[in-house]
Structure formats: C-alpha cells, structure tokens
Design a protein around this motif. Structure first.
Motif, short mmCIF file in Angstrom:
data_model
loop_
_atom_site.label_atom_id
_atom_site.label_comp_id
_atom_site.label_asym_id
_atom_site.label_seq_id
_atom_site.Cartn_x
_atom_site.Cartn_y
_atom_site.Cartn_z
N UNK A 1 0.74 -1.26 0.00
CA UNK A 1 0.00 0.00 0.00
C UNK A 1 0.77 1.30 0.00
N UNK A 2 2.02 1.38 -0.47
CA UNK A 2 2.68 2.69 -0.50
C UNK A 2 1.95 3.70 -1.37
N UNK A 3 1.26 3.23 -2.42
CA UNK A 3 0.49 4.14 -3.27
C UNK A 3 -0.68 4.74 -2.50
N UNK A 4 -1.30 3.96 -1.62
CA UNK A 4 -2.38 4.49 -0.78
C UNK A 4 -1.84 5.54 0.19
N UNK A 5 -0.67 5.28 0.72
CA UNK A 5 -0.02 6.23 1.64
C UNK A 5 0.22 7.57 0.94
N UNK A 6 0.73 7.53 -0.27
CA UNK A 6 1.03 8.75 -1.02
C UNK A 6 -0.27 9.49 -1.38
#
Length: 377
Positions: free
Chosen positions: A213-218
């Motif tokens: 989920x790094x894309x969700x974090x960004x």
C-alpha cells in the motif's frame, strides 16, 4: 533434558517479515543449544539484508546457503529445486521448517525425499500469507490451493502466525488434516524500549509493492494536503522494483518537497524519523512492523487486514480500511489531537505477554518435538 536438534529454515526471499521471523527464531534456537541453518534465494535482498546475514552468520552451525529460487512456478524450479535438495541432504536436518509458499513446497517435498532414503525428518510449514493471498475464485488461486491441499500429505505440522491466517487456510484450502498451531510473531525485550518522535509527521516503512500500500499512503498525503492549511511531511523507507513508480506518483501530486525516500534500514532507526507510523497494507498475515512500532511507543494507523486486528483489537480506533480517503482522515486526527491519539494505543506490558520472542520460540519448539515424537519414540 530435551535433545538438541539440527534445524534448517527454508524460504525464498530474505526480505521483510519472513526474514525477520526466521532471524528471531534462529537466535532463540541457537540460545537453546540447537544447531541451525538457513537456505534461501541468492537473487533477492540488498546491502541491508547482507548486513543482517553477517550479523547472524557466526551463530549458525549449519551455515547460510543461498541458491537461486524463482518467485513463480516454472521450468526453472527443476534446476533450482535439485540444487536445494542437494544442500538439504548434506545438512541432514532433524527439522526442516519451510516458510512461505516456495519454502513450504521445497521443505516438505525434499523432506519427504529424505524419508524415502530412510532418513527421518520433521516437515513443518508456516504459510506467512504466501499463496493464501490468491483469490480462490481464479484459476491461479484454485491451482495453488489444490497444491496446498496436496502438500498436506507431506506435512507433519502447520504453524500459523495469526488466527486470520488459519481461518483463511480453512476457507480456501480446507480444514487442516494434520496437527497445527497458532504461534504469534514475537519481539525481543530490547524492542519494548520507546523511540522518540522524529521530524516528519508520518512514516511508511516496508517493501515498495502495491500489496503493502505505498500508493495508498502517497494518495492519502495528497488528500491531506488539500484539506489542511499546514505543511505535512513524510518519510518512506524501503526498496523494491516498484519504487520508481512511487517516486513518480509523489512528483505527480506535487509532494516532492514534503516526502523523502530512504533505503531500507532497521525499523527502530526508521521510527526515529517521524511521529506516526502508517501501515497501509492491502493484505497481511501478521506484520512485524505493527508490533515493532507499538513496542517502540509509536502511534500508528493500520489497515484492518489479516492479523492486524488481533494485535490492536478489533475495535481499535487505529484501524482503517485500505482506502486513501480513510487513511487521510485518520492522519488528520493524528495531527489535530496527537496526545489523545497516542493514548489509544495498546500498552507495552500486554503486548510483551502476547508477542514476546521467548513465547514464540517455546511454542515453535514444542511443535518440532511433537512432530518428531511419533517416529523417534
């Protein structure tokens, strides 16, 4: 006095939670007098993982053996498997403990081949999520779950790291037909020391892949900046083949001045870089990073997936769905009421009683001996 064992841990990728789990088990098992070795892939991992290997290498009587293990099933498995089997045969383990999908197949298949040679070895398997992440409605999922069911015939004991993982196994594969245990991941005593907050507001630490989920974090950071007048800063620690895509996402959202990317480092070192840890995973089994952050006294935001609610409690206000909008709303609450939010986290005493490394190692050792007793007498 319990007999001392020759234990070999087999897994594919020496990164992330599985590698952490094996290192912790290894240290505890060596301290208990057992001889331990590791077999894993030679093509994954970087400088950080090499430093971790060097730290444990002197204590491993059976050594660290690295050989090529491809991620997906394919023709290369024949050559990779044969090399791995020869290594295992030379080590002559009493216990062969496979971790993850590929490690689990190798450990149980090659342990069974040793049985054909009239050499008794206990074959244990810890899924750690692994193939259980696949959708059981897809052709790929049906293939992997059929394989899991078949491999149960060659399994002496299943070890689950969360009740969620065990329930998922039952739903997708079927009720276990072999002995099985629930053994939570555990932390060392020194990890329950608080780590002071650093300069950034939020921290992501983990593998750079969409599953985590790094894309969700960004995206959550982008939403938060639109809804607040103040500057919001973040640090992202980790590596992976998708890292360039996340850098581009940060640029596209105009967050380049607010988000700093850093290479893999020890979790407690990363915790000192920010105030709140965000775990935006789409799927998990029992992530160490949640345990590590809470033990270090860090407030966290975590998605309610896998075994995470078993750590925080099903009704914890720290839980969100894997959605950028929900994560962003929780981030805003952390910024507006930091002291109040921090008090909502579980206490260190309760965490240590449930997730200490001594408890984990003791329960795993019991599983080893229970798997050996029927044949050793």
């Amino acid at each position: 006095m319990p007999r001392k064992l020759r234990i070999v841990h087999c897994f594919r990728s020496p990164v992330g939670g599985i590698f952490r789990h094996v290192r912790d088990l290894t240290e505890a098992q060596v301290a208990a007098g057992h001889q331990v070795g590791i077999i894993c892939d030679s093509t994954t991992g970087g400088e950080h993982e090499e430093r971790l290997f060097e730290a444990i290498r002197p204590m491993l009587a059976l050594g660290i053996k690295r050989t090529s293990m491809q991620r997906h099933v394919g023709p290369g498995d024949i050559a990779d498997g044969w090399r791995t089997y020869k290594i295992i045969k030379e080590l002559r383990p009493d216990v062969l403990h496979g971790h993850g999908a590929k490690g689990g197949v190798y450990a149980r298949a090659f342990g069974s081949l040793l049985r054909v040679s009239r050499y008794c070895v206990a074959r244990l398997y810890s899924p750690h999520g692994g193939s259980l992440h696949y959708d059981e409605r897809t052709v790929t999922g049906k293939l992997f779950f059929g394989l899991e069911r078949l491999m149960e015939r060659f399994t002496d004991h299943l070890l689950f790291v969360s009740d969620y993982e065990r329930r998922t196994f039952i739903r997708k594969v079927g009720a276990p037909r072999v002995p099985n245990s629930l053994v939570y991941n555990g932390l060392r005593d020194e990890e329950f020391e608080p780590v002071p907050a650093g300069g950034a507001d939020f921290l992501y630490i983990g593998m750079m892949r969409d599953l985590k989920g790094p894309d969700l974090f960004i995206d959550a950071l982008g939403r938060l900046r639109q809804n607040l007048d103040r500057k919001v800063t973040a640090v992202m620690v980790g590596d992976g083949e998708d890292l360039p895509r996340y850098r581009a996402q940060v640029e596209r959202l105009g967050l380049a001045d607010d988000v700093r990317f850093m290479p893999p480092m020890p979790a407690r070192q990363a915790f000192a870089l920010a105030g709140c840890v965000v775990v935006p995973s789409r799927a998990e089994a029992m992530p160490y990073i949640v345990l590590e952050a809470l033990a270090a006294g860090k407030p966290i935001i975590a998605t309610a997936v896998g075994g995470i609610p078993e750590i925080l409690g099903a009704n914890s206000p720290a839980l969100v769905m894997p959605s950028a909008e929900e994560i962003s709303k929780k981030m805003r609450l952390v910024l507006e009421r930091p002291d109040t939010y921090a008090k909502l986290m579980p206490g260190a005493v309760d965490l240590k009683s449930r997730f200490g490394v001594a408890v984990m190692a003791s329960d795993v050792e019991k599983a080893y001996f229970s798997a050996l007793l029927p044949r050793r007498g």
